[in-house]
Design a protein around this motif. Sequence first.
Motif, PDB file in Angstrom:
ATOM      1  N   UNK A 133      -8.556   6.861  -9.920  1.00  0.00           N
ATOM      2  CA  UNK A 133      -9.470   8.000  -9.865  1.00  0.00           C
ATOM      3  C   UNK A 133     -10.902   7.538  -9.599  1.00  0.00           C
ATOM      4  N   UNK A 134     -11.747   8.500  -9.283  1.00  0.00           N
ATOM      5  CA  UNK A 134     -13.163   8.211  -9.050  1.00  0.00           C
ATOM      6  C   UNK A 134     -13.790   7.533 -10.267  1.00  0.00           C
ATOM      7  N   UNK A 135     -13.509   8.065 -11.439  1.00  0.00           N
ATOM      8  CA  UNK A 135     -14.091   7.488 -12.656  1.00  0.00           C
ATOM      9  C   UNK A 135     -13.518   6.111 -12.949  1.00  0.00           C
ATOM     10  N   UNK A 136     -12.222   5.924 -12.674  1.00  0.00           N
ATOM     11  CA  UNK A 136     -11.595   4.623 -12.928  1.00  0.00           C
ATOM     12  C   UNK A 136     -12.173   3.554 -12.006  1.00  0.00           C
ATOM     13  N   UNK A 137     -12.403   3.898 -10.750  1.00  0.00           N
ATOM     14  CA  UNK A 137     -12.993   2.945  -9.806  1.00  0.00           C
ATOM     15  C   UNK A 137     -14.423   2.613 -10.223  1.00  0.00           C
ATOM     16  N   UNK A 138     -15.163   3.636 -10.625  1.00  0.00           N
ATOM     17  CA  UNK A 138     -16.535   3.407 -11.091  1.00  0.00           C
ATOM     18  C   UNK A 138     -16.549   2.438 -12.267  1.00  0.00           C
ATOM     19  N   UNK A 139     -15.643   2.657 -13.215  1.00  0.00           N
ATOM     20  CA  UNK A 139     -15.556   1.766 -14.374  1.00  0.00           C
ATOM     21  C   UNK A 139     -15.205   0.352 -13.959  1.00  0.00           C
ATOM     22  N   UNK A 140     -14.252   0.231 -13.038  1.00  0.00           N
ATOM     23  CA  UNK A 140     -13.808  -1.099 -12.617  1.00  0.00           C
ATOM     24  C   UNK A 140     -14.923  -1.859 -11.922  1.00  0.00           C
ATOM     25  N   UNK A 141     -15.822  -1.135 -11.271  1.00  0.00           N
ATOM     26  CA  UNK A 141     -16.942  -1.772 -10.581  1.00  0.00           C
ATOM     27  C   UNK A 141     -18.183  -1.868 -11.470  1.00  0.00           C
ATOM     28  N   UNK A 142     -18.055  -1.447 -12.716  1.00  0.00           N
ATOM     29  CA  UNK A 142     -19.158  -1.586 -13.650  1.00  0.00           C
ATOM     30  C   UNK A 142     -20.273  -0.581 -13.462  1.00  0.00           C
ATOM     31  N   UNK A 143     -19.989   0.545 -12.801  1.00  0.00           N
ATOM     32  CA  UNK A 143     -21.011   1.564 -12.574  1.00  0.00           C
ATOM     33  C   UNK A 143     -21.084   2.466 -13.801  1.00  0.00           C
ATOM     34  N   UNK A 144     -22.213   2.463 -14.466  1.00  0.00           N
ATOM     35  CA  UNK A 144     -22.358   3.195 -15.717  1.00  0.00           C
ATOM     36  C   UNK A 144     -22.927   4.595 -15.491  1.00  0.00           C
ATOM     37  N   UNK A 145     -22.492   5.504 -16.337  1.00  0.00           N
ATOM     38  CA  UNK A 145     -22.920   6.901 -16.227  1.00  0.00           C
ATOM     39  C   UNK A 145     -24.434   7.033 -16.334  1.00  0.00           C
ATOM     40  N   UNK A 146     -25.048   6.213 -17.179  1.00  0.00           N
ATOM     41  CA  UNK A 146     -26.491   6.336 -17.366  1.00  0.00           C
ATOM     42  C   UNK A 146     -27.292   5.864 -16.144  1.00  0.00           C
ATOM     43  N   UNK A 147     -26.599   5.289 -15.166  1.00  0.00           N
ATOM     44  CA  UNK A 147     -27.280   4.845 -13.946  1.00  0.00           C
ATOM     45  C   UNK A 147     -27.210   5.881 -12.827  1.00  0.00           C
ATOM     46  N   UNK A 148     -26.679   7.056 -13.095  1.00  0.00           N
ATOM     47  CA  UNK A 148     -26.357   7.995 -12.018  1.00  0.00           C
ATOM     48  C   UNK A 148     -27.556   8.400 -11.168  1.00  0.00           C
TER      49      UNK A 148
END
Length: 223
Positions: A113-128
């Motif tokens: 999923x979009x969120x799973x890929x973001x997590x795997x790449x270390x993209x944090x919600x607070x950086x949006x």
Amino acid sequence: MDTSELDQLNTILDRDSELREKIKDQVNEFDKRARTMVGLLNRIHVTPTSAMPDLLDSLNPVLDDCKELVGSIAAVIPPNQFWRWKDLWSNSLRTAVFAVVLAEFLKTRNLATLSAVSDRLGIKEEWKDRVSLAIEDYLHGIISVVNELSRLAVNSVTLGNFEEPLKISAFVKDIFIGFSMLNLKNDPLRRRFDSLKYDIKKVEEVVYDVSLRKLASLPTMAT
């Protein structure tokens, strides 16, 4: 313009140029890691099923590096300037998405999923407001995975893995159905989606040939 105003404008331009170079330095390193993952994944076409887990595990150290570099990019982007700078890393991020989504399919037969890929790449919600995985970049990465899987469907038969095309067929058809439900107004994304029908046709031809030769059974497609 008076001299003071020109000096102020030059200061702003110099500051922007310096920031751009800082971002590009980090993005270039990220791009190297993303391309390294693609190079590793190119081996799936000559790797037997038994050796696939080890190949996929070899991505983990590179992904860890990617996470650190994403953090470095986020650290230099000023608040609320995501859309101003995102084009600098968009292509590299799509490449990384491709690697993560392809590896997830090969491991679990599921779509990351979009969120799973973001997590795997270390993209944090607070950086949006600085660094985020845009939906179009995620979708471009998925389309690249389908392109690659159509090639894998052919090469897996060469390696004697006759069930793989059936699994790929079910997956790519599901992807196509999902894309069909999206309201795609982005012209490049729309054109790439339209090209998926050729990948699906290629996979279907492999499935038909395998089934015709009784090398695999169609009822085993669902996994």
